[in-house]
Design an enzyme around this catalytic site. Structure first.
Site, PDB file in Angstrom:
ATOM      1  N   ASP A  35      -0.401  -2.473 -29.437  1.00 61.29           N
ATOM      2  CA  ASP A  35      -0.539  -3.441 -30.534  1.00 61.29           C
ATOM      3  C   ASP A  35      -0.100  -2.776 -31.839  1.00 61.29           C
ATOM      4  O   ASP A  35      -0.418  -1.630 -32.111  1.00 61.29           O
ATOM      5  CB  ASP A  35      -1.994  -3.922 -30.636  1.00 61.29           C
ATOM      6  CG  ASP A  35      -2.119  -5.164 -31.501  1.00 61.29           C
ATOM      7  OD1 ASP A  35      -2.408  -6.244 -30.944  1.00 61.29           O
ATOM      8  OD2 ASP A  35      -1.912  -5.066 -32.736  1.00 61.29           O
ATOM      9  N   ILE A  36       0.629  -3.536 -32.653  1.00 62.84           N
ATOM     10  CA  ILE A  36       1.189  -2.976 -33.885  1.00 62.84           C
ATOM     11  C   ILE A  36       0.107  -2.722 -34.936  1.00 62.84           C
ATOM     12  O   ILE A  36       0.278  -1.884 -35.823  1.00 62.84           O
ATOM     13  CB  ILE A  36       2.313  -3.910 -34.423  1.00 62.84           C
ATOM     14  CG1 ILE A  36       3.261  -3.152 -35.319  1.00 62.84           C
ATOM     15  CG2 ILE A  36       1.747  -5.131 -35.117  1.00 62.84           C
ATOM     16  CD1 ILE A  36       4.572  -3.885 -35.596  1.00 62.84           C
ATOM     17  N   ASN A  92      -7.164 -14.472 -26.469  1.00 59.23           N
ATOM     18  CA  ASN A  92      -7.366 -15.557 -27.422  1.00 59.23           C
ATOM     19  C   ASN A  92      -6.439 -16.720 -27.070  1.00 59.23           C
ATOM     20  O   ASN A  92      -5.254 -16.505 -26.793  1.00 59.23           O
ATOM     21  CB  ASN A  92      -7.062 -15.071 -28.843  1.00 59.23           C
ATOM     22  CG  ASN A  92      -8.043 -14.017 -29.321  1.00 59.23           C
ATOM     23  OD1 ASN A  92      -9.247 -14.164 -29.122  1.00 59.23           O
ATOM     24  ND2 ASN A  92      -7.543 -12.964 -29.938  1.00 59.23           N
ATOM     25  N   GLU A 100      -2.685 -15.823 -32.674  1.00 53.03           N
ATOM     26  CA  GLU A 100      -1.593 -15.738 -33.650  1.00 53.03           C
ATOM     27  C   GLU A 100      -0.229 -15.864 -32.989  1.00 53.03           C
ATOM     28  O   GLU A 100       0.695 -16.424 -33.582  1.00 53.03           O
ATOM     29  CB  GLU A 100      -1.647 -14.394 -34.394  1.00 53.03           C
ATOM     30  CG  GLU A 100      -2.852 -14.263 -35.314  1.00 53.03           C
ATOM     31  CD  GLU A 100      -2.971 -12.861 -35.894  1.00 53.03           C
ATOM     32  OE1 GLU A 100      -2.069 -12.031 -35.662  1.00 53.03           O
ATOM     33  OE2 GLU A 100      -3.989 -12.608 -36.555  1.00 53.03           O
ATOM     34  N   VAL A 101      -0.100 -15.299 -31.814  1.00 48.94           N
ATOM     35  CA  VAL A 101       1.207 -15.298 -31.149  1.00 48.94           C
ATOM     36  C   VAL A 101       1.125 -16.208 -29.919  1.00 48.94           C
ATOM     37  O   VAL A 101       0.327 -15.951 -29.004  1.00 48.94           O
ATOM     38  CB  VAL A 101       1.618 -13.872 -30.726  1.00 48.94           C
ATOM     39  CG1 VAL A 101       2.988 -13.893 -30.052  1.00 48.94           C
ATOM     40  CG2 VAL A 101       1.633 -12.931 -31.933  1.00 48.94           C
ATOM     41  N   HIS A 105      -1.130 -13.216 -24.022  1.00 46.92           N
ATOM     42  CA  HIS A 105      -1.263 -11.758 -24.042  1.00 46.92           C
ATOM     43  C   HIS A 105      -2.717 -11.400 -23.797  1.00 46.92           C
ATOM     44  O   HIS A 105      -3.621 -12.030 -24.326  1.00 46.92           O
ATOM     45  CB  HIS A 105      -0.759 -11.154 -25.353  1.00 46.92           C
ATOM     46  CG  HIS A 105      -1.273 -11.842 -26.585  1.00 46.92           C
ATOM     47  ND1 HIS A 105      -0.776 -13.046 -27.012  1.00 46.92           N
ATOM     48  CD2 HIS A 105      -2.243 -11.506 -27.465  1.00 46.92           C
ATOM     49  CE1 HIS A 105      -1.408 -13.424 -28.111  1.00 46.92           C
ATOM     50  NE2 HIS A 105      -2.312 -12.504 -28.403  1.00 46.92           N
ATOM     51  N   HIS A 107      -5.381  -8.597 -24.489  1.00 52.99           N
ATOM     52  CA  HIS A 107      -5.697  -7.385 -25.252  1.00 52.99           C
ATOM     53  C   HIS A 107      -6.558  -6.475 -24.375  1.00 52.99           C
ATOM     54  O   HIS A 107      -7.529  -6.936 -23.760  1.00 52.99           O
ATOM     55  CB  HIS A 107      -6.532  -7.719 -26.492  1.00 52.99           C
ATOM     56  CG  HIS A 107      -5.875  -8.558 -27.533  1.00 52.99           C
ATOM     57  ND1 HIS A 107      -5.366  -8.045 -28.700  1.00 52.99           N
ATOM     58  CD2 HIS A 107      -5.684  -9.900 -27.604  1.00 52.99           C
ATOM     59  CE1 HIS A 107      -4.886  -9.016 -29.450  1.00 52.99           C
ATOM     60  NE2 HIS A 107      -5.064 -10.169 -28.817  1.00 52.99           N
TER      61      HIS A 107
HETATM   62  P1  AMP Z   1      -3.766 -12.824 -31.132  1.00 48.24           P
HETATM   63  O1  AMP Z   1      -4.506 -13.065 -32.414  1.00 48.24           O
HETATM   64  O2  AMP Z   1      -4.672 -12.749 -29.946  1.00 48.24           O
HETATM   65  O3  AMP Z   1      -2.621 -13.804 -30.962  1.00 48.24           O
HETATM   66  O4  AMP Z   1      -3.154 -11.366 -31.258  1.00 48.24           O
HETATM   67  C1  AMP Z   1      -1.835 -11.102 -31.604  1.00 48.24           C
HETATM   68  C2  AMP Z   1      -1.695  -9.602 -31.668  1.00 48.24           C
HETATM   69  O5  AMP Z   1      -0.332  -9.283 -31.673  1.00 48.24           O
HETATM   70  C3  AMP Z   1      -2.317  -8.968 -32.923  1.00 48.24           C
HETATM   71  O6  AMP Z   1      -3.289  -8.009 -32.515  1.00 48.24           O
HETATM   72  C4  AMP Z   1      -1.119  -8.307 -33.615  1.00 48.24           C
HETATM   73  O7  AMP Z   1      -1.434  -7.095 -34.227  1.00 48.24           O
HETATM   74  C5  AMP Z   1      -0.159  -8.130 -32.451  1.00 48.24           C
HETATM   75  N1  AMP Z   1       1.250  -8.074 -32.815  1.00 48.24           N
HETATM   76  C6  AMP Z   1       1.942  -8.926 -33.608  1.00 48.24           C
HETATM   77  N2  AMP Z   1       3.229  -8.565 -33.685  1.00 48.24           N
HETATM   78  C7  AMP Z   1       3.366  -7.468 -32.906  1.00 48.24           C
HETATM   79  C8  AMP Z   1       4.467  -6.620 -32.572  1.00 48.24           C
HETATM   80  N3  AMP Z   1       5.698  -6.839 -33.063  1.00 48.24           N
HETATM   81  N4  AMP Z   1       4.249  -5.577 -31.749  1.00 48.24           N
HETATM   82  C9  AMP Z   1       3.014  -5.339 -31.248  1.00 48.24           C
HETATM   83  N5  AMP Z   1       1.936  -6.100 -31.531  1.00 48.24           N
HETATM   84  C10 AMP Z   1       2.111  -7.150 -32.358  1.00 48.24           C
END
Ligand code: AMP
Length: 120
Positions: A35-36, A92, A100-101, A105, A107
């Site tokens: 994770d970034i 999530n 967010e994405v 995914h 975690h």
């Molecule tokens: P969520 O809120 O469960 O959608 O988590 C999205 C996660 O993606 C967050 O923990 C971010 O820090 C992570 N994230 C977003 N962009 C990147 C990226 N380019 N590389 C790695 N992790 C990312």
């Protein structure tokens, strides 16, 4: 449930090799990367290669081979990380969970005590 998939999301772009990632493991069905913005000493994301927006979407629509391949990758990643003292697995899904994405995914968090599961 609306499971329409946006192919411009950042994890789709990572899968297409358009942006870099710190890969932990790549298999036919899954990619695991750091994770970034890590929330713990261990913070790895595992994503399927198919276009699924959330865990519930993946469980509903992914084929058996994809699902087995994904969970086998999770198992392999767990074996490579130091999770002896414990870990938290989070998926999530949608707005109330602050996803967010919009590409499923998982975690994997660990490396320190992680506190209570939810903060009100
Ligand atoms: P969520 O809120 O469960 O959608 O988590 C999205 C996660 O993606 C967050 O923990 C971010 O820090 C992570 N994230 C977003 N962009 C990147 C990226 N380019 N590389 C790695 N992790 C990312």
């Amino acid at each position: 449930m609306d499971y329409s998939y946006d192919p411009t999301n950042i994890f789709a772009r990572i899968l297409r090799g358009e942006i870099p990632n710190r890969t932990v493991l790549e298999t036919e069905h899954a990619l695991a990367f750091e994770d970034i913005h890590p929330q713990a000493p261990v913070h790895v994301l595992v994503i399927p290669k198919g276009p699924y927006v959330s865990l519930d979407h993946f469980l509903r629509d992914a084929g058996a081979e994809e699902q087995l391949g994904f969970w086998a990758a999770v198992s392999e990643v767990c074996g490579r990380l130091d999770l002896e003292a414990g870990a938290r697995f989070i998926a999530n899904s949608r707005d109330h969970a602050h996803q967010e994405v919009p590409h499923y995914h998982l975690h994997i968090l660990g490396g320190r005590p992680l506190g209570p599961m939810l903060v009100r």
